[in-house]
Design an enzyme around this catalytic site. Sequence first.
Site, PDB file in Angstrom:
ATOM      1  N   ASP A 156     119.350 114.620  37.981  1.00  0.00           N
ATOM      2  CA  ASP A 156     120.213 115.789  38.129  1.00  0.00           C
ATOM      3  C   ASP A 156     121.124 115.601  39.332  1.00  0.00           C
ATOM      4  OD1 ASP A 156     121.294 118.184  37.395  1.00  0.00           O
ATOM      5  OD2 ASP A 156     119.439 119.325  37.559  1.00  0.00           O
ATOM      6  N   THR A 157     122.132 116.433  39.394  1.00  0.00           N
ATOM      7  CA  THR A 157     123.143 116.310  40.431  1.00  0.00           C
ATOM      8  C   THR A 157     123.844 117.649  40.571  1.00  0.00           C
ATOM      9  OG1 THR A 157     125.068 115.029  41.120  1.00  0.00           O
ATOM     10  CG2 THR A 157     124.889 115.516  38.797  1.00  0.00           C
TER      11      THR A 157
END
Length: 542
Positions: A363-364
């Site tokens: 994720d980011t």
Amino acid sequence: MEPDLDRFTSRRSTVYGQRGVVATSQPLASEAGIAMLREGGNAFDAAVAAAAALNVVEPTSTGLGGDVFALYRTADGDVGAMRACGGAPADATIANVRAALAADEGVDGDEPGEVEMPATGTQTVTVPGTARGWEATAERFGEFGLDRLLRPAIRYAKSGYPVSEVVADAWTQAETLFETDHAREAYLFDGESPSVGQRVTLPRLGDSLERVAEAGADAVYTGEIGEAIAEEVQAAGGLLTVDDLADFEVEWPEPVSTTYHGAEVYELPPNNQGLIALEALNIAAEVGAGEYDYDAPERVHYFAESLKLAFHDGHRYISDPEYEAIPPLSSTAWARRRAAEIGERANHDVGFGVPDANAEDADTVLLTVADAAGNVVSYINSRFAGFGSGLVAGETGIALQNRGSSFSLDPDHPNRIAPGKRPFHTLLPGLLRFDEDDWAAFGVMGGYMQPQGHLQVVSNLVDYGMPLQRALDEPRWRYRESGALAVEPHIDGSVGAKLSRRGHDVTTLPASRFGGAQIARWRDGVLSAATEPRKDGTAQGY
């Protein structure tokens, strides 16, 4: 336990503003961006301020120890890209990395496959690009300097903030990832991750942000912070040096694009996976995927099969273009040949071809901004999977990325590790041109969900004319490394059953596994934005 998003109904509406709009995955970061607009900054100022704030209020997904990228359309009508992506250390040959890993594992490392790139650890640390990227953005396009843009982030870090739900869930990873005392002290509280609503401070990270605000990015690349980064990596047996940091420079590559049903879609070129999104759109156009009713299983089938082929090609060819030649994956001629392989049933002869399974659910943070002048910015900032490598640089509070886990130790692999080489990169900001006076910055976060999300959001907007918020709310699907076609729990049950009859291995995953999108639009001076219902965020207008 993951937040219960299995049955959500978004009650949000598209947000409108007169002076600017900001969409992020955390409300305090959106407020930081809006604050810059209120003070007279532009969309680029707001993007940097929001990204810096996310380093503090969503430290589970981004940080100074990672990379940052942008796609943008300026008020003057220029379209461009910014890439602040570090490479492998100068001493990171296959032989050196293999020997270091073998020593750690207590094996010889001479046999093929005996040691492989790990998901975390010191050998996965690449040069961080974030601080240089923020500074380059502000200097080239902004009204303010880092001393002003980082104020909200510093305030959150030092004065504290309450942790939001999705972030609290992701923070639990730190309890097992961080092994050194200084890492655990930086991100854990009495040895535990924070609970929802718990007020926390990150004073060490705040001090580092203050140094960057005062001295600029040099604080990270030639100053005390850089020395702490190199010392941390080397103490753990890694190869990164202060020279690797000092040599880093920001790039301004030409975006790649394709026209999809009259709209121009812009992506980042390699070493990013933007070509996957463009190839999938071109194949989907060839097979008429967007011509079916929205609830028809044929729509999902043909889009998913288009994406599967694009993934196979992208994971086979995309690498650092300075090291490997890459075929014209985004050309219509290429798509035409690949489209001929799609039939009415799922094609199981084409593998997903994942270069790094660790990225599947990474994720980011991605944020989008638009202002009244016509600046439109898609900005993405990440250290890869969660808190990254597990290393925190001394007393700086900076968690270091594990982007190097995407490298291979196979000398015949296009993404084999090499000195200075940039790894295959999942990060994808997006830009969409509907017409001359209608532009949208968008993106869908989440490892290999990103090109899949781009395909679906672009189709929702272009093929089905959805309002911004609905384009993000609609149920999603995604291919998995296993070959399964995952769908969200709230998708029409009959669609899943009919896809199974077409040969798809359909599985259901929690909604939290289907990415996090943001979008901001400038349409002949009218500003609008929307945010992801699967995240904690908000879209705000000013």
